[in-house]
Design a protein around this motif. Structure first.
Motif, PDB file in Angstrom:
ATOM      1  N   ARG A 132       0.844  -1.216   0.000  1.00 26.10           N
ATOM      2  CA  ARG A 132       0.000   0.000   0.000  1.00 26.10           C
ATOM      3  C   ARG A 132       0.869   1.253   0.000  1.00 26.10           C
ATOM      4  N   HIS A 133       1.942   1.188   0.753  1.00 26.95           N
ATOM      5  CA  HIS A 133       2.859   2.339   0.818  1.00 26.95           C
ATOM      6  C   HIS A 133       3.475   2.609  -0.566  1.00 26.95           C
ATOM      7  N   MET A 134       3.887   1.528  -1.251  1.00 25.32           N
ATOM      8  CA  MET A 134       4.516   1.704  -2.566  1.00 25.32           C
ATOM      9  C   MET A 134       3.475   2.189  -3.592  1.00 25.32           C
TER      10      MET A 134
ATOM     11  N   VAL B 186      -1.966 -11.495  -7.212  1.00 18.48           N
ATOM     12  CA  VAL B 186      -3.316 -11.630  -7.785  1.00 18.48           C
ATOM     13  C   VAL B 186      -4.359 -11.350  -6.693  1.00 18.48           C
ATOM     14  N   LYS B 187      -4.083 -11.882  -5.495  1.00 20.08           N
ATOM     15  CA  LYS B 187      -5.013 -11.668  -4.378  1.00 20.08           C
ATOM     16  C   LYS B 187      -5.133 -10.194  -4.023  1.00 20.08           C
ATOM     17  N   ARG B 188      -4.134  -9.414  -4.451  1.00 20.60           N
ATOM     18  CA  ARG B 188      -4.133  -7.991  -4.091  1.00 20.60           C
ATOM     19  C   ARG B 188      -4.411  -7.091  -5.295  1.00 20.60           C
ATOM     20  N   GLY B 189      -5.159  -7.644  -6.242  1.00 20.75           N
ATOM     21  CA  GLY B 189      -5.689  -6.812  -7.339  1.00 20.75           C
ATOM     22  C   GLY B 189      -4.817  -6.698  -8.575  1.00 20.75           C
ATOM     23  N   PHE B 190      -3.733  -7.472  -8.644  1.00 24.73           N
ATOM     24  CA  PHE B 190      -2.897  -7.434  -9.861  1.00 24.73           C
ATOM     25  C   PHE B 190      -3.468  -8.434 -10.875  1.00 24.73           C
ATOM     26  N   VAL B 191      -3.385  -8.086 -12.155  1.00 23.98           N
ATOM     27  CA  VAL B 191      -3.825  -9.044 -13.180  1.00 23.98           C
ATOM     28  C   VAL B 191      -2.649  -9.355 -14.098  1.00 23.98           C
ATOM     29  N   GLN B 192      -2.665 -10.578 -14.621  1.00 20.73           N
ATOM     30  CA  GLN B 192      -1.516 -10.983 -15.434  1.00 20.73           C
ATOM     31  C   GLN B 192      -1.501 -10.228 -16.756  1.00 20.73           C
ATOM     32  N   GLY B 193      -0.317  -9.812 -17.166  1.00 15.98           N
ATOM     33  CA  GLY B 193      -0.152  -9.150 -18.456  1.00 15.98           C
ATOM     34  C   GLY B 193       0.953  -9.861 -19.220  1.00 15.98           C
ATOM     35  N   GLY B 194       1.443  -9.221 -20.269  1.00 13.17           N
ATOM     36  CA  GLY B 194       2.525  -9.817 -21.049  1.00 13.17           C
ATOM     37  C   GLY B 194       3.698  -8.858 -21.109  1.00 13.17           C
TER      38      GLY B 194
ATOM     39  N   MET C 125       0.052  -6.581 -13.445  1.00 12.38           N
ATOM     40  CA  MET C 125      -0.216  -5.131 -13.486  1.00 12.38           C
ATOM     41  C   MET C 125      -1.371  -4.776 -12.558  1.00 12.38           C
ATOM     42  N   LYS C 126      -1.285  -3.578 -12.036  1.00 15.58           N
ATOM     43  CA  LYS C 126      -2.433  -3.078 -11.251  1.00 15.58           C
ATOM     44  C   LYS C 126      -2.679  -1.621 -11.629  1.00 15.58           C
TER      45      LYS C 126
END
Ligand SMILES: CC(C)(COP(=O)(O)OP(=O)(O)OC[C@H]1O[C@@H](n2cnc3c(N)ncnc32)[C@H](O)[C@@H]1OP(=O)(O)O)[C@@H](O)C(=O)NCCC(=O)NCCS
Length: 449
Positions: A390-392, A416-424, A446-447
């Motif tokens: 969260r700080h970052m 993923v559990k913290r809202g990131f989705v896989q990208g390329g 990515m988020k």
């Protein structure tokens, strides 16, 4: 460090070799951080009455041998009362500030003399089979405290009850410099040579403030500051401590110590601790374990998240190294970390760095990479990783970043559990695409911020 490893009363079994090595490594940063620092320790007369003096002295000797500069202040209330009773006097001292007549003062002097001798004897014993066998510890006492009378309050004359007027810090420092432990009794003297009885808690606090001590530790009868469910609160910001005092949620006894802890921290003592003496090794557990066993009062909360400075490079390298070795993180040289240290944030607890993360900004694409997100294995699973993330994210937002990405080989699910989705790889900034290590084959997440 696991508590049961030291609390031999609850865990008599020997630690296994891996447990021992793990414990030793976890303690090492504290040993390093506290060497040369001054701790002022006040303990009540009840501790001595409960026969806990010898074990405390062993623990204090251990701290001293680790290079911690110690000033000790003993209480004497039950011992003064015993003397009064033995001499046939009716009056008894109550806890806190209490009027002291001539008889009580005489008893206080006698009790202080006896206790002092007992403490000196305990430090002198070279008992085999104790942790400190063969250690030579010198204890110095002296007229280091100038006192003034409390005087008359609301018509009540406190007579020989006094308050601290001045501490001879130069003389105490001189004794500490020589490697000795300084021991003070709760008595002070006026410039005219009159003796005054002081409370242990006020004297301990005044000494800690005047020496600008790293720690003030009270060892007393209660478990520490407790919440509504009687659970000990491990850490309290000073303002929260003051609120508890205002709301009168604590027993009078704890409140008196908490008040002094708050005063000490407000006046520049880094940390003040209220620790139960009944627990074997309580002072070691409080100082060398992350959550301690009593209550610690600090000016701000202790887990400090802040931008890294050049002084943190060594600690960051120590966090990264094992993860580079097992392949979780890519190798970064000291040079690179020194050069980019301002991109790092660190999580600090009681002077120990136990987490870090770094941000590489790509302003053109309004993107940033978060890398090197680490929480020391001993402290994982307590939400610190989330805190750092969260700080970052906030740091990135403040830079105008719209998308934060990470490259990871082993921690995909956590992100993923913290809202990131896989990208390329093609989603990365051009410059980062060029530097992408295809052999490592990290996954991109990515988020949107
Ligand atoms: C990832 C890391 C920073 C998380 O720190 P943390 O303080 O344990 O995180 P939190 O306490 O906020 O979260 C703990 C949760 O994450 C889970 N978790 C930890 N590591 C994980 C991983 N590699 N993959 C998936 N989940 C993981 C834990 O099981 C726990 O789950 P739970 O809450 O369901 O019990 C820490 O595990 C770490 O330092 N790992 C090694 C370095 C690393 O992989 N860094 C990321 C690469 S940039």
């Amino acid at each position: 460090m696991t508590q049961e490893l030291i609390d031999s009363s609850t865990q008599p079994a020997e630690p296994s070799q891996p447990q021992f090595v793990r414990w030793f490594r976890q303690v090492a940063p504290y040993v390093h951080a506290f060497r040369g620092k001054t701790f002022v320790v006040g303990f009540t007369g009840e501790l001595i009455k409960a026969d806990a003096l010898n074990t405390l002295v062993q623990d204090l000797s251990l701290l001293s041998s680790l290079g911690i500069r110690l000033v000790l202040i003993h209480g004497s209330q039950p011992q003064v009362n015993e003397q009064l009773q033995a001499k046939g006097y009716q009056q008894q001292l109550t806890q806190g500030i209490t009027p002291i007549d001539a008889a009580a003062l005489e008893c206080a002097k006698e009790a202080a003399g006896e206790i002092r001798l007992d403490i000196e004897a305990a430090f002198s014993q070279g008992l085999p089979n104790t942790p400190m066998s063969h250690a030579k510890i010198r204890v110095i006492s002296g007229n280091f405290v100038t006192a003034k009378p409390i005087g008359v309050i609301d018509g009540l004359d406190y007579r020989h009850a006094g308050q601290v007027r001045k501490i001879d810090t130069d003389a105490i420092r001189h004794s500490l410099d020589s490697g000795s432990i300084v021991l003070l009794s709760p008595l002070g003297f006026s410039p005219t040579g009159e003796a005054f009885h002081l409370t242990m808690e006020e004297l301990t606090t005044s000494v800690a403030i005047s020496l600008k001590a790293e720690k003030l530790v009270f060892l007393y009868e209660n478990p520490g500051v407790t919440d509504g469910e009687e659970q000990v609160i491990p850490e309290l910001a000073r303002l929260d401590a003051d609120a508890l005092l205002r709301n009168q949620t604590q027993t009078d006894h704890t409140a008196r110590y908490l008040e002094q802890a708050s005063r000490a921290v407000k006046r520049g003592v880094a940390r003040a601790h209220l620790v139960p003496f009944a627990l074997d090794g309580a002072i070691l557990l409080e100082i060398f374990t992350h959550d301690g066993v009593g209550t610690m009062v600090v000016e701000d909360t202790l887990d400090d998240l802040r931008a890294a400075t050049i002084d943190d490079v060594g600690a960051i390298l120590r966090l990264i190294e094992p993860l580079e070795q097992d392949g979780t993180l890519v190798t970064r040289s000291r040079d690179v970390i020194e050069r980019e240290v301002e991109n790092f944030s660190v999580l600090e607890h009681d002077g120990i760095i136990f987490g870090c993360a770094t941000l590489n900004h790509y302003p053109e694409e309004q993107m940033a990479e978060m890398a090197c997100l680490i929480v020391h294995p001993e402290w994982q699973g307590g939400g610190e990783g989330d805190l750092l993330l969260r700080h970052m994210e906030n740091r990135a937002r403040n830079l105008g970043v719209k998308r934060l990405f990470v490259l990871t080989t082993r921690t995909a699910h956590w992100f993923v559990k913290r809202g990131f989705v896989q990208g390329g790889v093609s989603d990365l900034p051009k410059e980062r695409q060029a530097a992408y290590n295809r052999q490592r084959n990290s996954l991109v997440f990515m988020k949107r911020l």
